[in-house]
Design a protein around this motif. Structure first.
Motif, mmCIF file in Angstrom:
data_model
loop_
_atom_site.group_PDB
_atom_site.id
_atom_site.type_symbol
_atom_site.label_atom_id
_atom_site.label_comp_id
_atom_site.label_asym_id
_atom_site.label_seq_id
_atom_site.Cartn_x
_atom_site.Cartn_y
_atom_site.Cartn_z
ATOM 1 N N THR A 8 15.323 4.209 -52.736
ATOM 2 C CA THR A 8 15.810 4.067 -51.512
ATOM 3 C C THR A 8 14.920 3.635 -50.474
ATOM 4 O OG1 THR A 8 15.102 6.439 -51.371
ATOM 5 C CG2 THR A 8 17.503 6.164 -51.504
ATOM 6 N N ASP B 299 14.096 8.812 -42.569
ATOM 7 C CA ASP B 299 13.889 10.319 -42.486
ATOM 8 C C ASP B 299 13.674 11.024 -41.554
ATOM 9 O OD1 ASP B 299 13.851 9.654 -45.543
ATOM 10 O OD2 ASP B 299 11.791 10.136 -45.627
ATOM 11 N N GLY C 133 12.092 6.740 -47.563
ATOM 12 C CA GLY C 133 12.566 6.111 -48.703
ATOM 13 C C GLY C 133 11.616 5.992 -50.040
ATOM 14 N N TRP D 199 17.879 11.067 -44.737
ATOM 15 C CA TRP D 199 17.552 12.372 -45.496
ATOM 16 C C TRP D 199 16.747 13.103 -44.265
ATOM 17 C CZ3 TRP D 199 12.468 14.171 -46.520
ATOM 18 C CH2 TRP D 199 12.527 15.487 -47.338
ATOM 19 N N ARG E 285 10.363 22.850 -50.153
ATOM 20 C CA ARG E 285 11.264 22.609 -48.847
ATOM 21 C C ARG E 285 12.432 22.459 -48.947
ATOM 22 N NH1 ARG E 285 10.104 16.014 -50.088
ATOM 23 N NH2 ARG E 285 11.637 15.928 -51.652
ATOM 24 N N ASN F 49 13.599 7.442 -57.389
ATOM 25 C CA ASN F 49 14.789 8.347 -57.427
ATOM 26 C C ASN F 49 15.878 8.136 -56.425
ATOM 27 O OD1 ASN F 49 15.820 10.896 -56.874
ATOM 28 N ND2 ASN F 49 14.698 11.530 -55.104
ATOM 29 N N GLY G 284 7.056 11.938 -49.643
ATOM 30 C CA GLY G 284 6.683 10.692 -50.392
ATOM 31 C C GLY G 284 5.508 10.909 -51.286
ATOM 32 N N GLY H 106 4.983 12.287 -54.052
ATOM 33 C CA GLY H 106 5.507 12.085 -55.418
ATOM 34 C C GLY H 106 5.734 10.361 -55.642
ATOM 35 N N ASP H 107 6.506 9.797 -54.649
ATOM 36 C CA ASP H 107 6.683 8.524 -54.858
ATOM 37 C C ASP H 107 5.300 7.800 -54.790
ATOM 38 O OD1 ASP H 107 9.419 8.826 -54.676
ATOM 39 O OD2 ASP H 107 9.325 9.173 -52.745
HETATM 40 P P1 AMP Z 1 9.466 12.676 -52.074
HETATM 41 O O1 AMP Z 1 8.786 13.578 -51.371
HETATM 42 O O2 AMP Z 1 8.561 11.938 -53.174
HETATM 43 O O3 AMP Z 1 10.293 13.554 -53.050
HETATM 44 O O4 AMP Z 1 10.352 11.689 -51.542
HETATM 45 C C1 AMP Z 1 10.902 11.697 -50.384
HETATM 46 C C2 AMP Z 1 11.683 10.596 -49.943
HETATM 47 O O5 AMP Z 1 13.047 10.577 -51.157
HETATM 48 C C3 AMP Z 1 12.199 10.371 -48.759
HETATM 49 O O6 AMP Z 1 11.655 9.274 -48.003
HETATM 50 C C4 AMP Z 1 13.589 10.115 -48.953
HETATM 51 O O7 AMP Z 1 14.098 9.347 -47.889
HETATM 52 C C5 AMP Z 1 14.040 10.171 -50.270
HETATM 53 N N1 AMP Z 1 15.186 10.869 -50.705
HETATM 54 C C6 AMP Z 1 15.219 12.192 -50.293
HETATM 55 N N2 AMP Z 1 16.367 12.476 -51.081
HETATM 56 C C7 AMP Z 1 16.945 11.512 -52.024
HETATM 57 C C8 AMP Z 1 17.977 11.248 -52.997
HETATM 58 N N3 AMP Z 1 18.873 12.423 -53.062
HETATM 59 N N4 AMP Z 1 17.934 10.006 -53.388
HETATM 60 C C9 AMP Z 1 16.962 9.411 -53.116
HETATM 61 N N5 AMP Z 1 16.007 9.226 -52.319
HETATM 62 C C10 AMP Z 1 16.160 10.441 -51.832
#
Ligand code: AMP
Length: 308
Positions: free
Chosen positions: A9, A13, A28, A83, A94, A125, A235, A237-238
């Motif tokens: 994504t 946010d 994202g 989101w 959270r 994700n 973010g 985790g990403d």
């Molecule tokens: P994290 O904190 O690593 O889990 O990632 C947060 C990011 O994930 C945020 O910037 C959101 O925009 C994105 N996000 C939240 N929910 C979803 C979802 N269901 N699918 C894809 N991306 C998501």
């Protein structure tokens, strides 16, 4: 140097933590992964979709970081994925307040021609059907495929998720998600069950308690750096995943030993990400700051001990 393709994504946010609140800001999974992997100067591209409401300046910022944004489709009359989440006082947990899929609901990913030969693929994700569509478009299987997912997709798209998980090499998830995916409380047992689903490598992120890397009988643990200030874990985790796969792609070595270093790089970048709201810290991160903190990581975990 590898060629890295990221699907995920690119979002707006709205975040609330005990320290403050933001309106719609850039977020994202693919954004965070890209900003993190970009630290290695790789050839990196993102596949995603945004609406006509998505500011051009955000795309320009990603392009300035040497991220190829030609795979980010813009649906002019659509709205960008949104989101919103609120963190509890411990900052490890959270509540999701809003998930508006918007343009993501009808997203058909198209792998750009110049990334058909990517050798590293990061499935951020996202809906597992989109992750699968990307795998299926790439003619020669990449050297390494890493997947991230979350409880939302386990709750809503279990069967498809299982099909994708069977096709990948590394899964990166948090402890809660590993327990949900495996039905096991023990993370060691959870990793064993997840291995049986397909991935040879399982990375379990434990927020401020670090990350575990499992590969059959091998286990490695990396702590998270104890930080003075944590503002916003969004973010993290990403960012971890981007650092992990970015390091592997930049070294072109996917051995377990090198994955240990990749986990340290991922943890290092994640430690920066949480220091400011949203992507701000990652956008302004310097090479020297990264190097200094890697040294801190080394000092945190190195000790001599006599075994009798
Ligand atoms: P994290 O904190 O690593 O889990 O990632 C947060 C990011 O994930 C945020 O910037 C959101 O925009 C994105 N996000 C939240 N929910 C979803 C979802 N269901 N699918 C894809 N991306 C998501």
């Amino acid at each position: 140097m590898g060629k890295l393709l990221i699907v995920g994504t690119v979002a707006f946010d709205a975040i609330e933590t005990p320290f403050g609140k933001t309106d719609k800001i850039l977020g994202g999974a693919a954004t965070y992964i890209g900003l993190s992997a970009a630290q290695f100067g790789l050839k990196t591209g993102i596949i995603s979709v945004v609406g006509g409401d998505f500011p051009q300046e955000y795309l320009d910022m990603l392009a300035e970081k040497n991220i190829d944004t030609s795979g980010i489709e813009i649906v002019k009359n659509g709205k960008t994925f949104f989101w919103s989440g609120k963190y509890h006082n411990d900052l490890n947990t959270r509540d999701t307040l809003v998930t508006d899929l918007n343009v993501l609901a009808n997203f058909n990913p198209v792998v750009p021609k110049n990334f058909m030969d990517c050798d590293f693929l990061m499935l951020g994700n996202l809906h597992p059907a989109v992750q699968m569509a990307v795998i299926e478009q790439i003619p020669v299987r990449p050297k390494l495929v890493v997947l991230d997912t979350m409880n939302f997709w386990m709750d809503n798209t279990w069967d498809m998720l299982m099909k994708v998980i069977a096709k990948i090499d590394v899964i990166t998830i948090n402890d809660e998600e590993a327990r949900q995916l495996s039905g096991e409380y023990s993370l060691v047992k959870a990793a064993q069950k997840i291995h049986e689903m397909g991935p040879k490598y399982v990375v379990i992120k434990k927020g401020e308690h670090g990350a575990l890397l499992f590969n059959e009988d091998n286990v490695f643990f990396a702590p998270a750096l104890p930080l003075e200030e944590v503002f916003d874990p969004t973010g993290a985790g990403d960012t971890f995943a981007g650092g992990f796969i970015g390091y592997l792609a930049s070294t072109h070595d996917i051995s377990f030993e090198n994955m240990k270093r990749a986990v340290i790089y991922g943890s290092n970048f994640a430690s920066f990400c949480v220091e400011k709201f949203g992507t701000e810290r990652m956008v302004n991160l310097s090479h020297q700051e990264v190097q200094n903190r890697l040294q801190q990581f080394k000092e945190l975990t190195q000790f001599e001990i006599e075994l009798s």
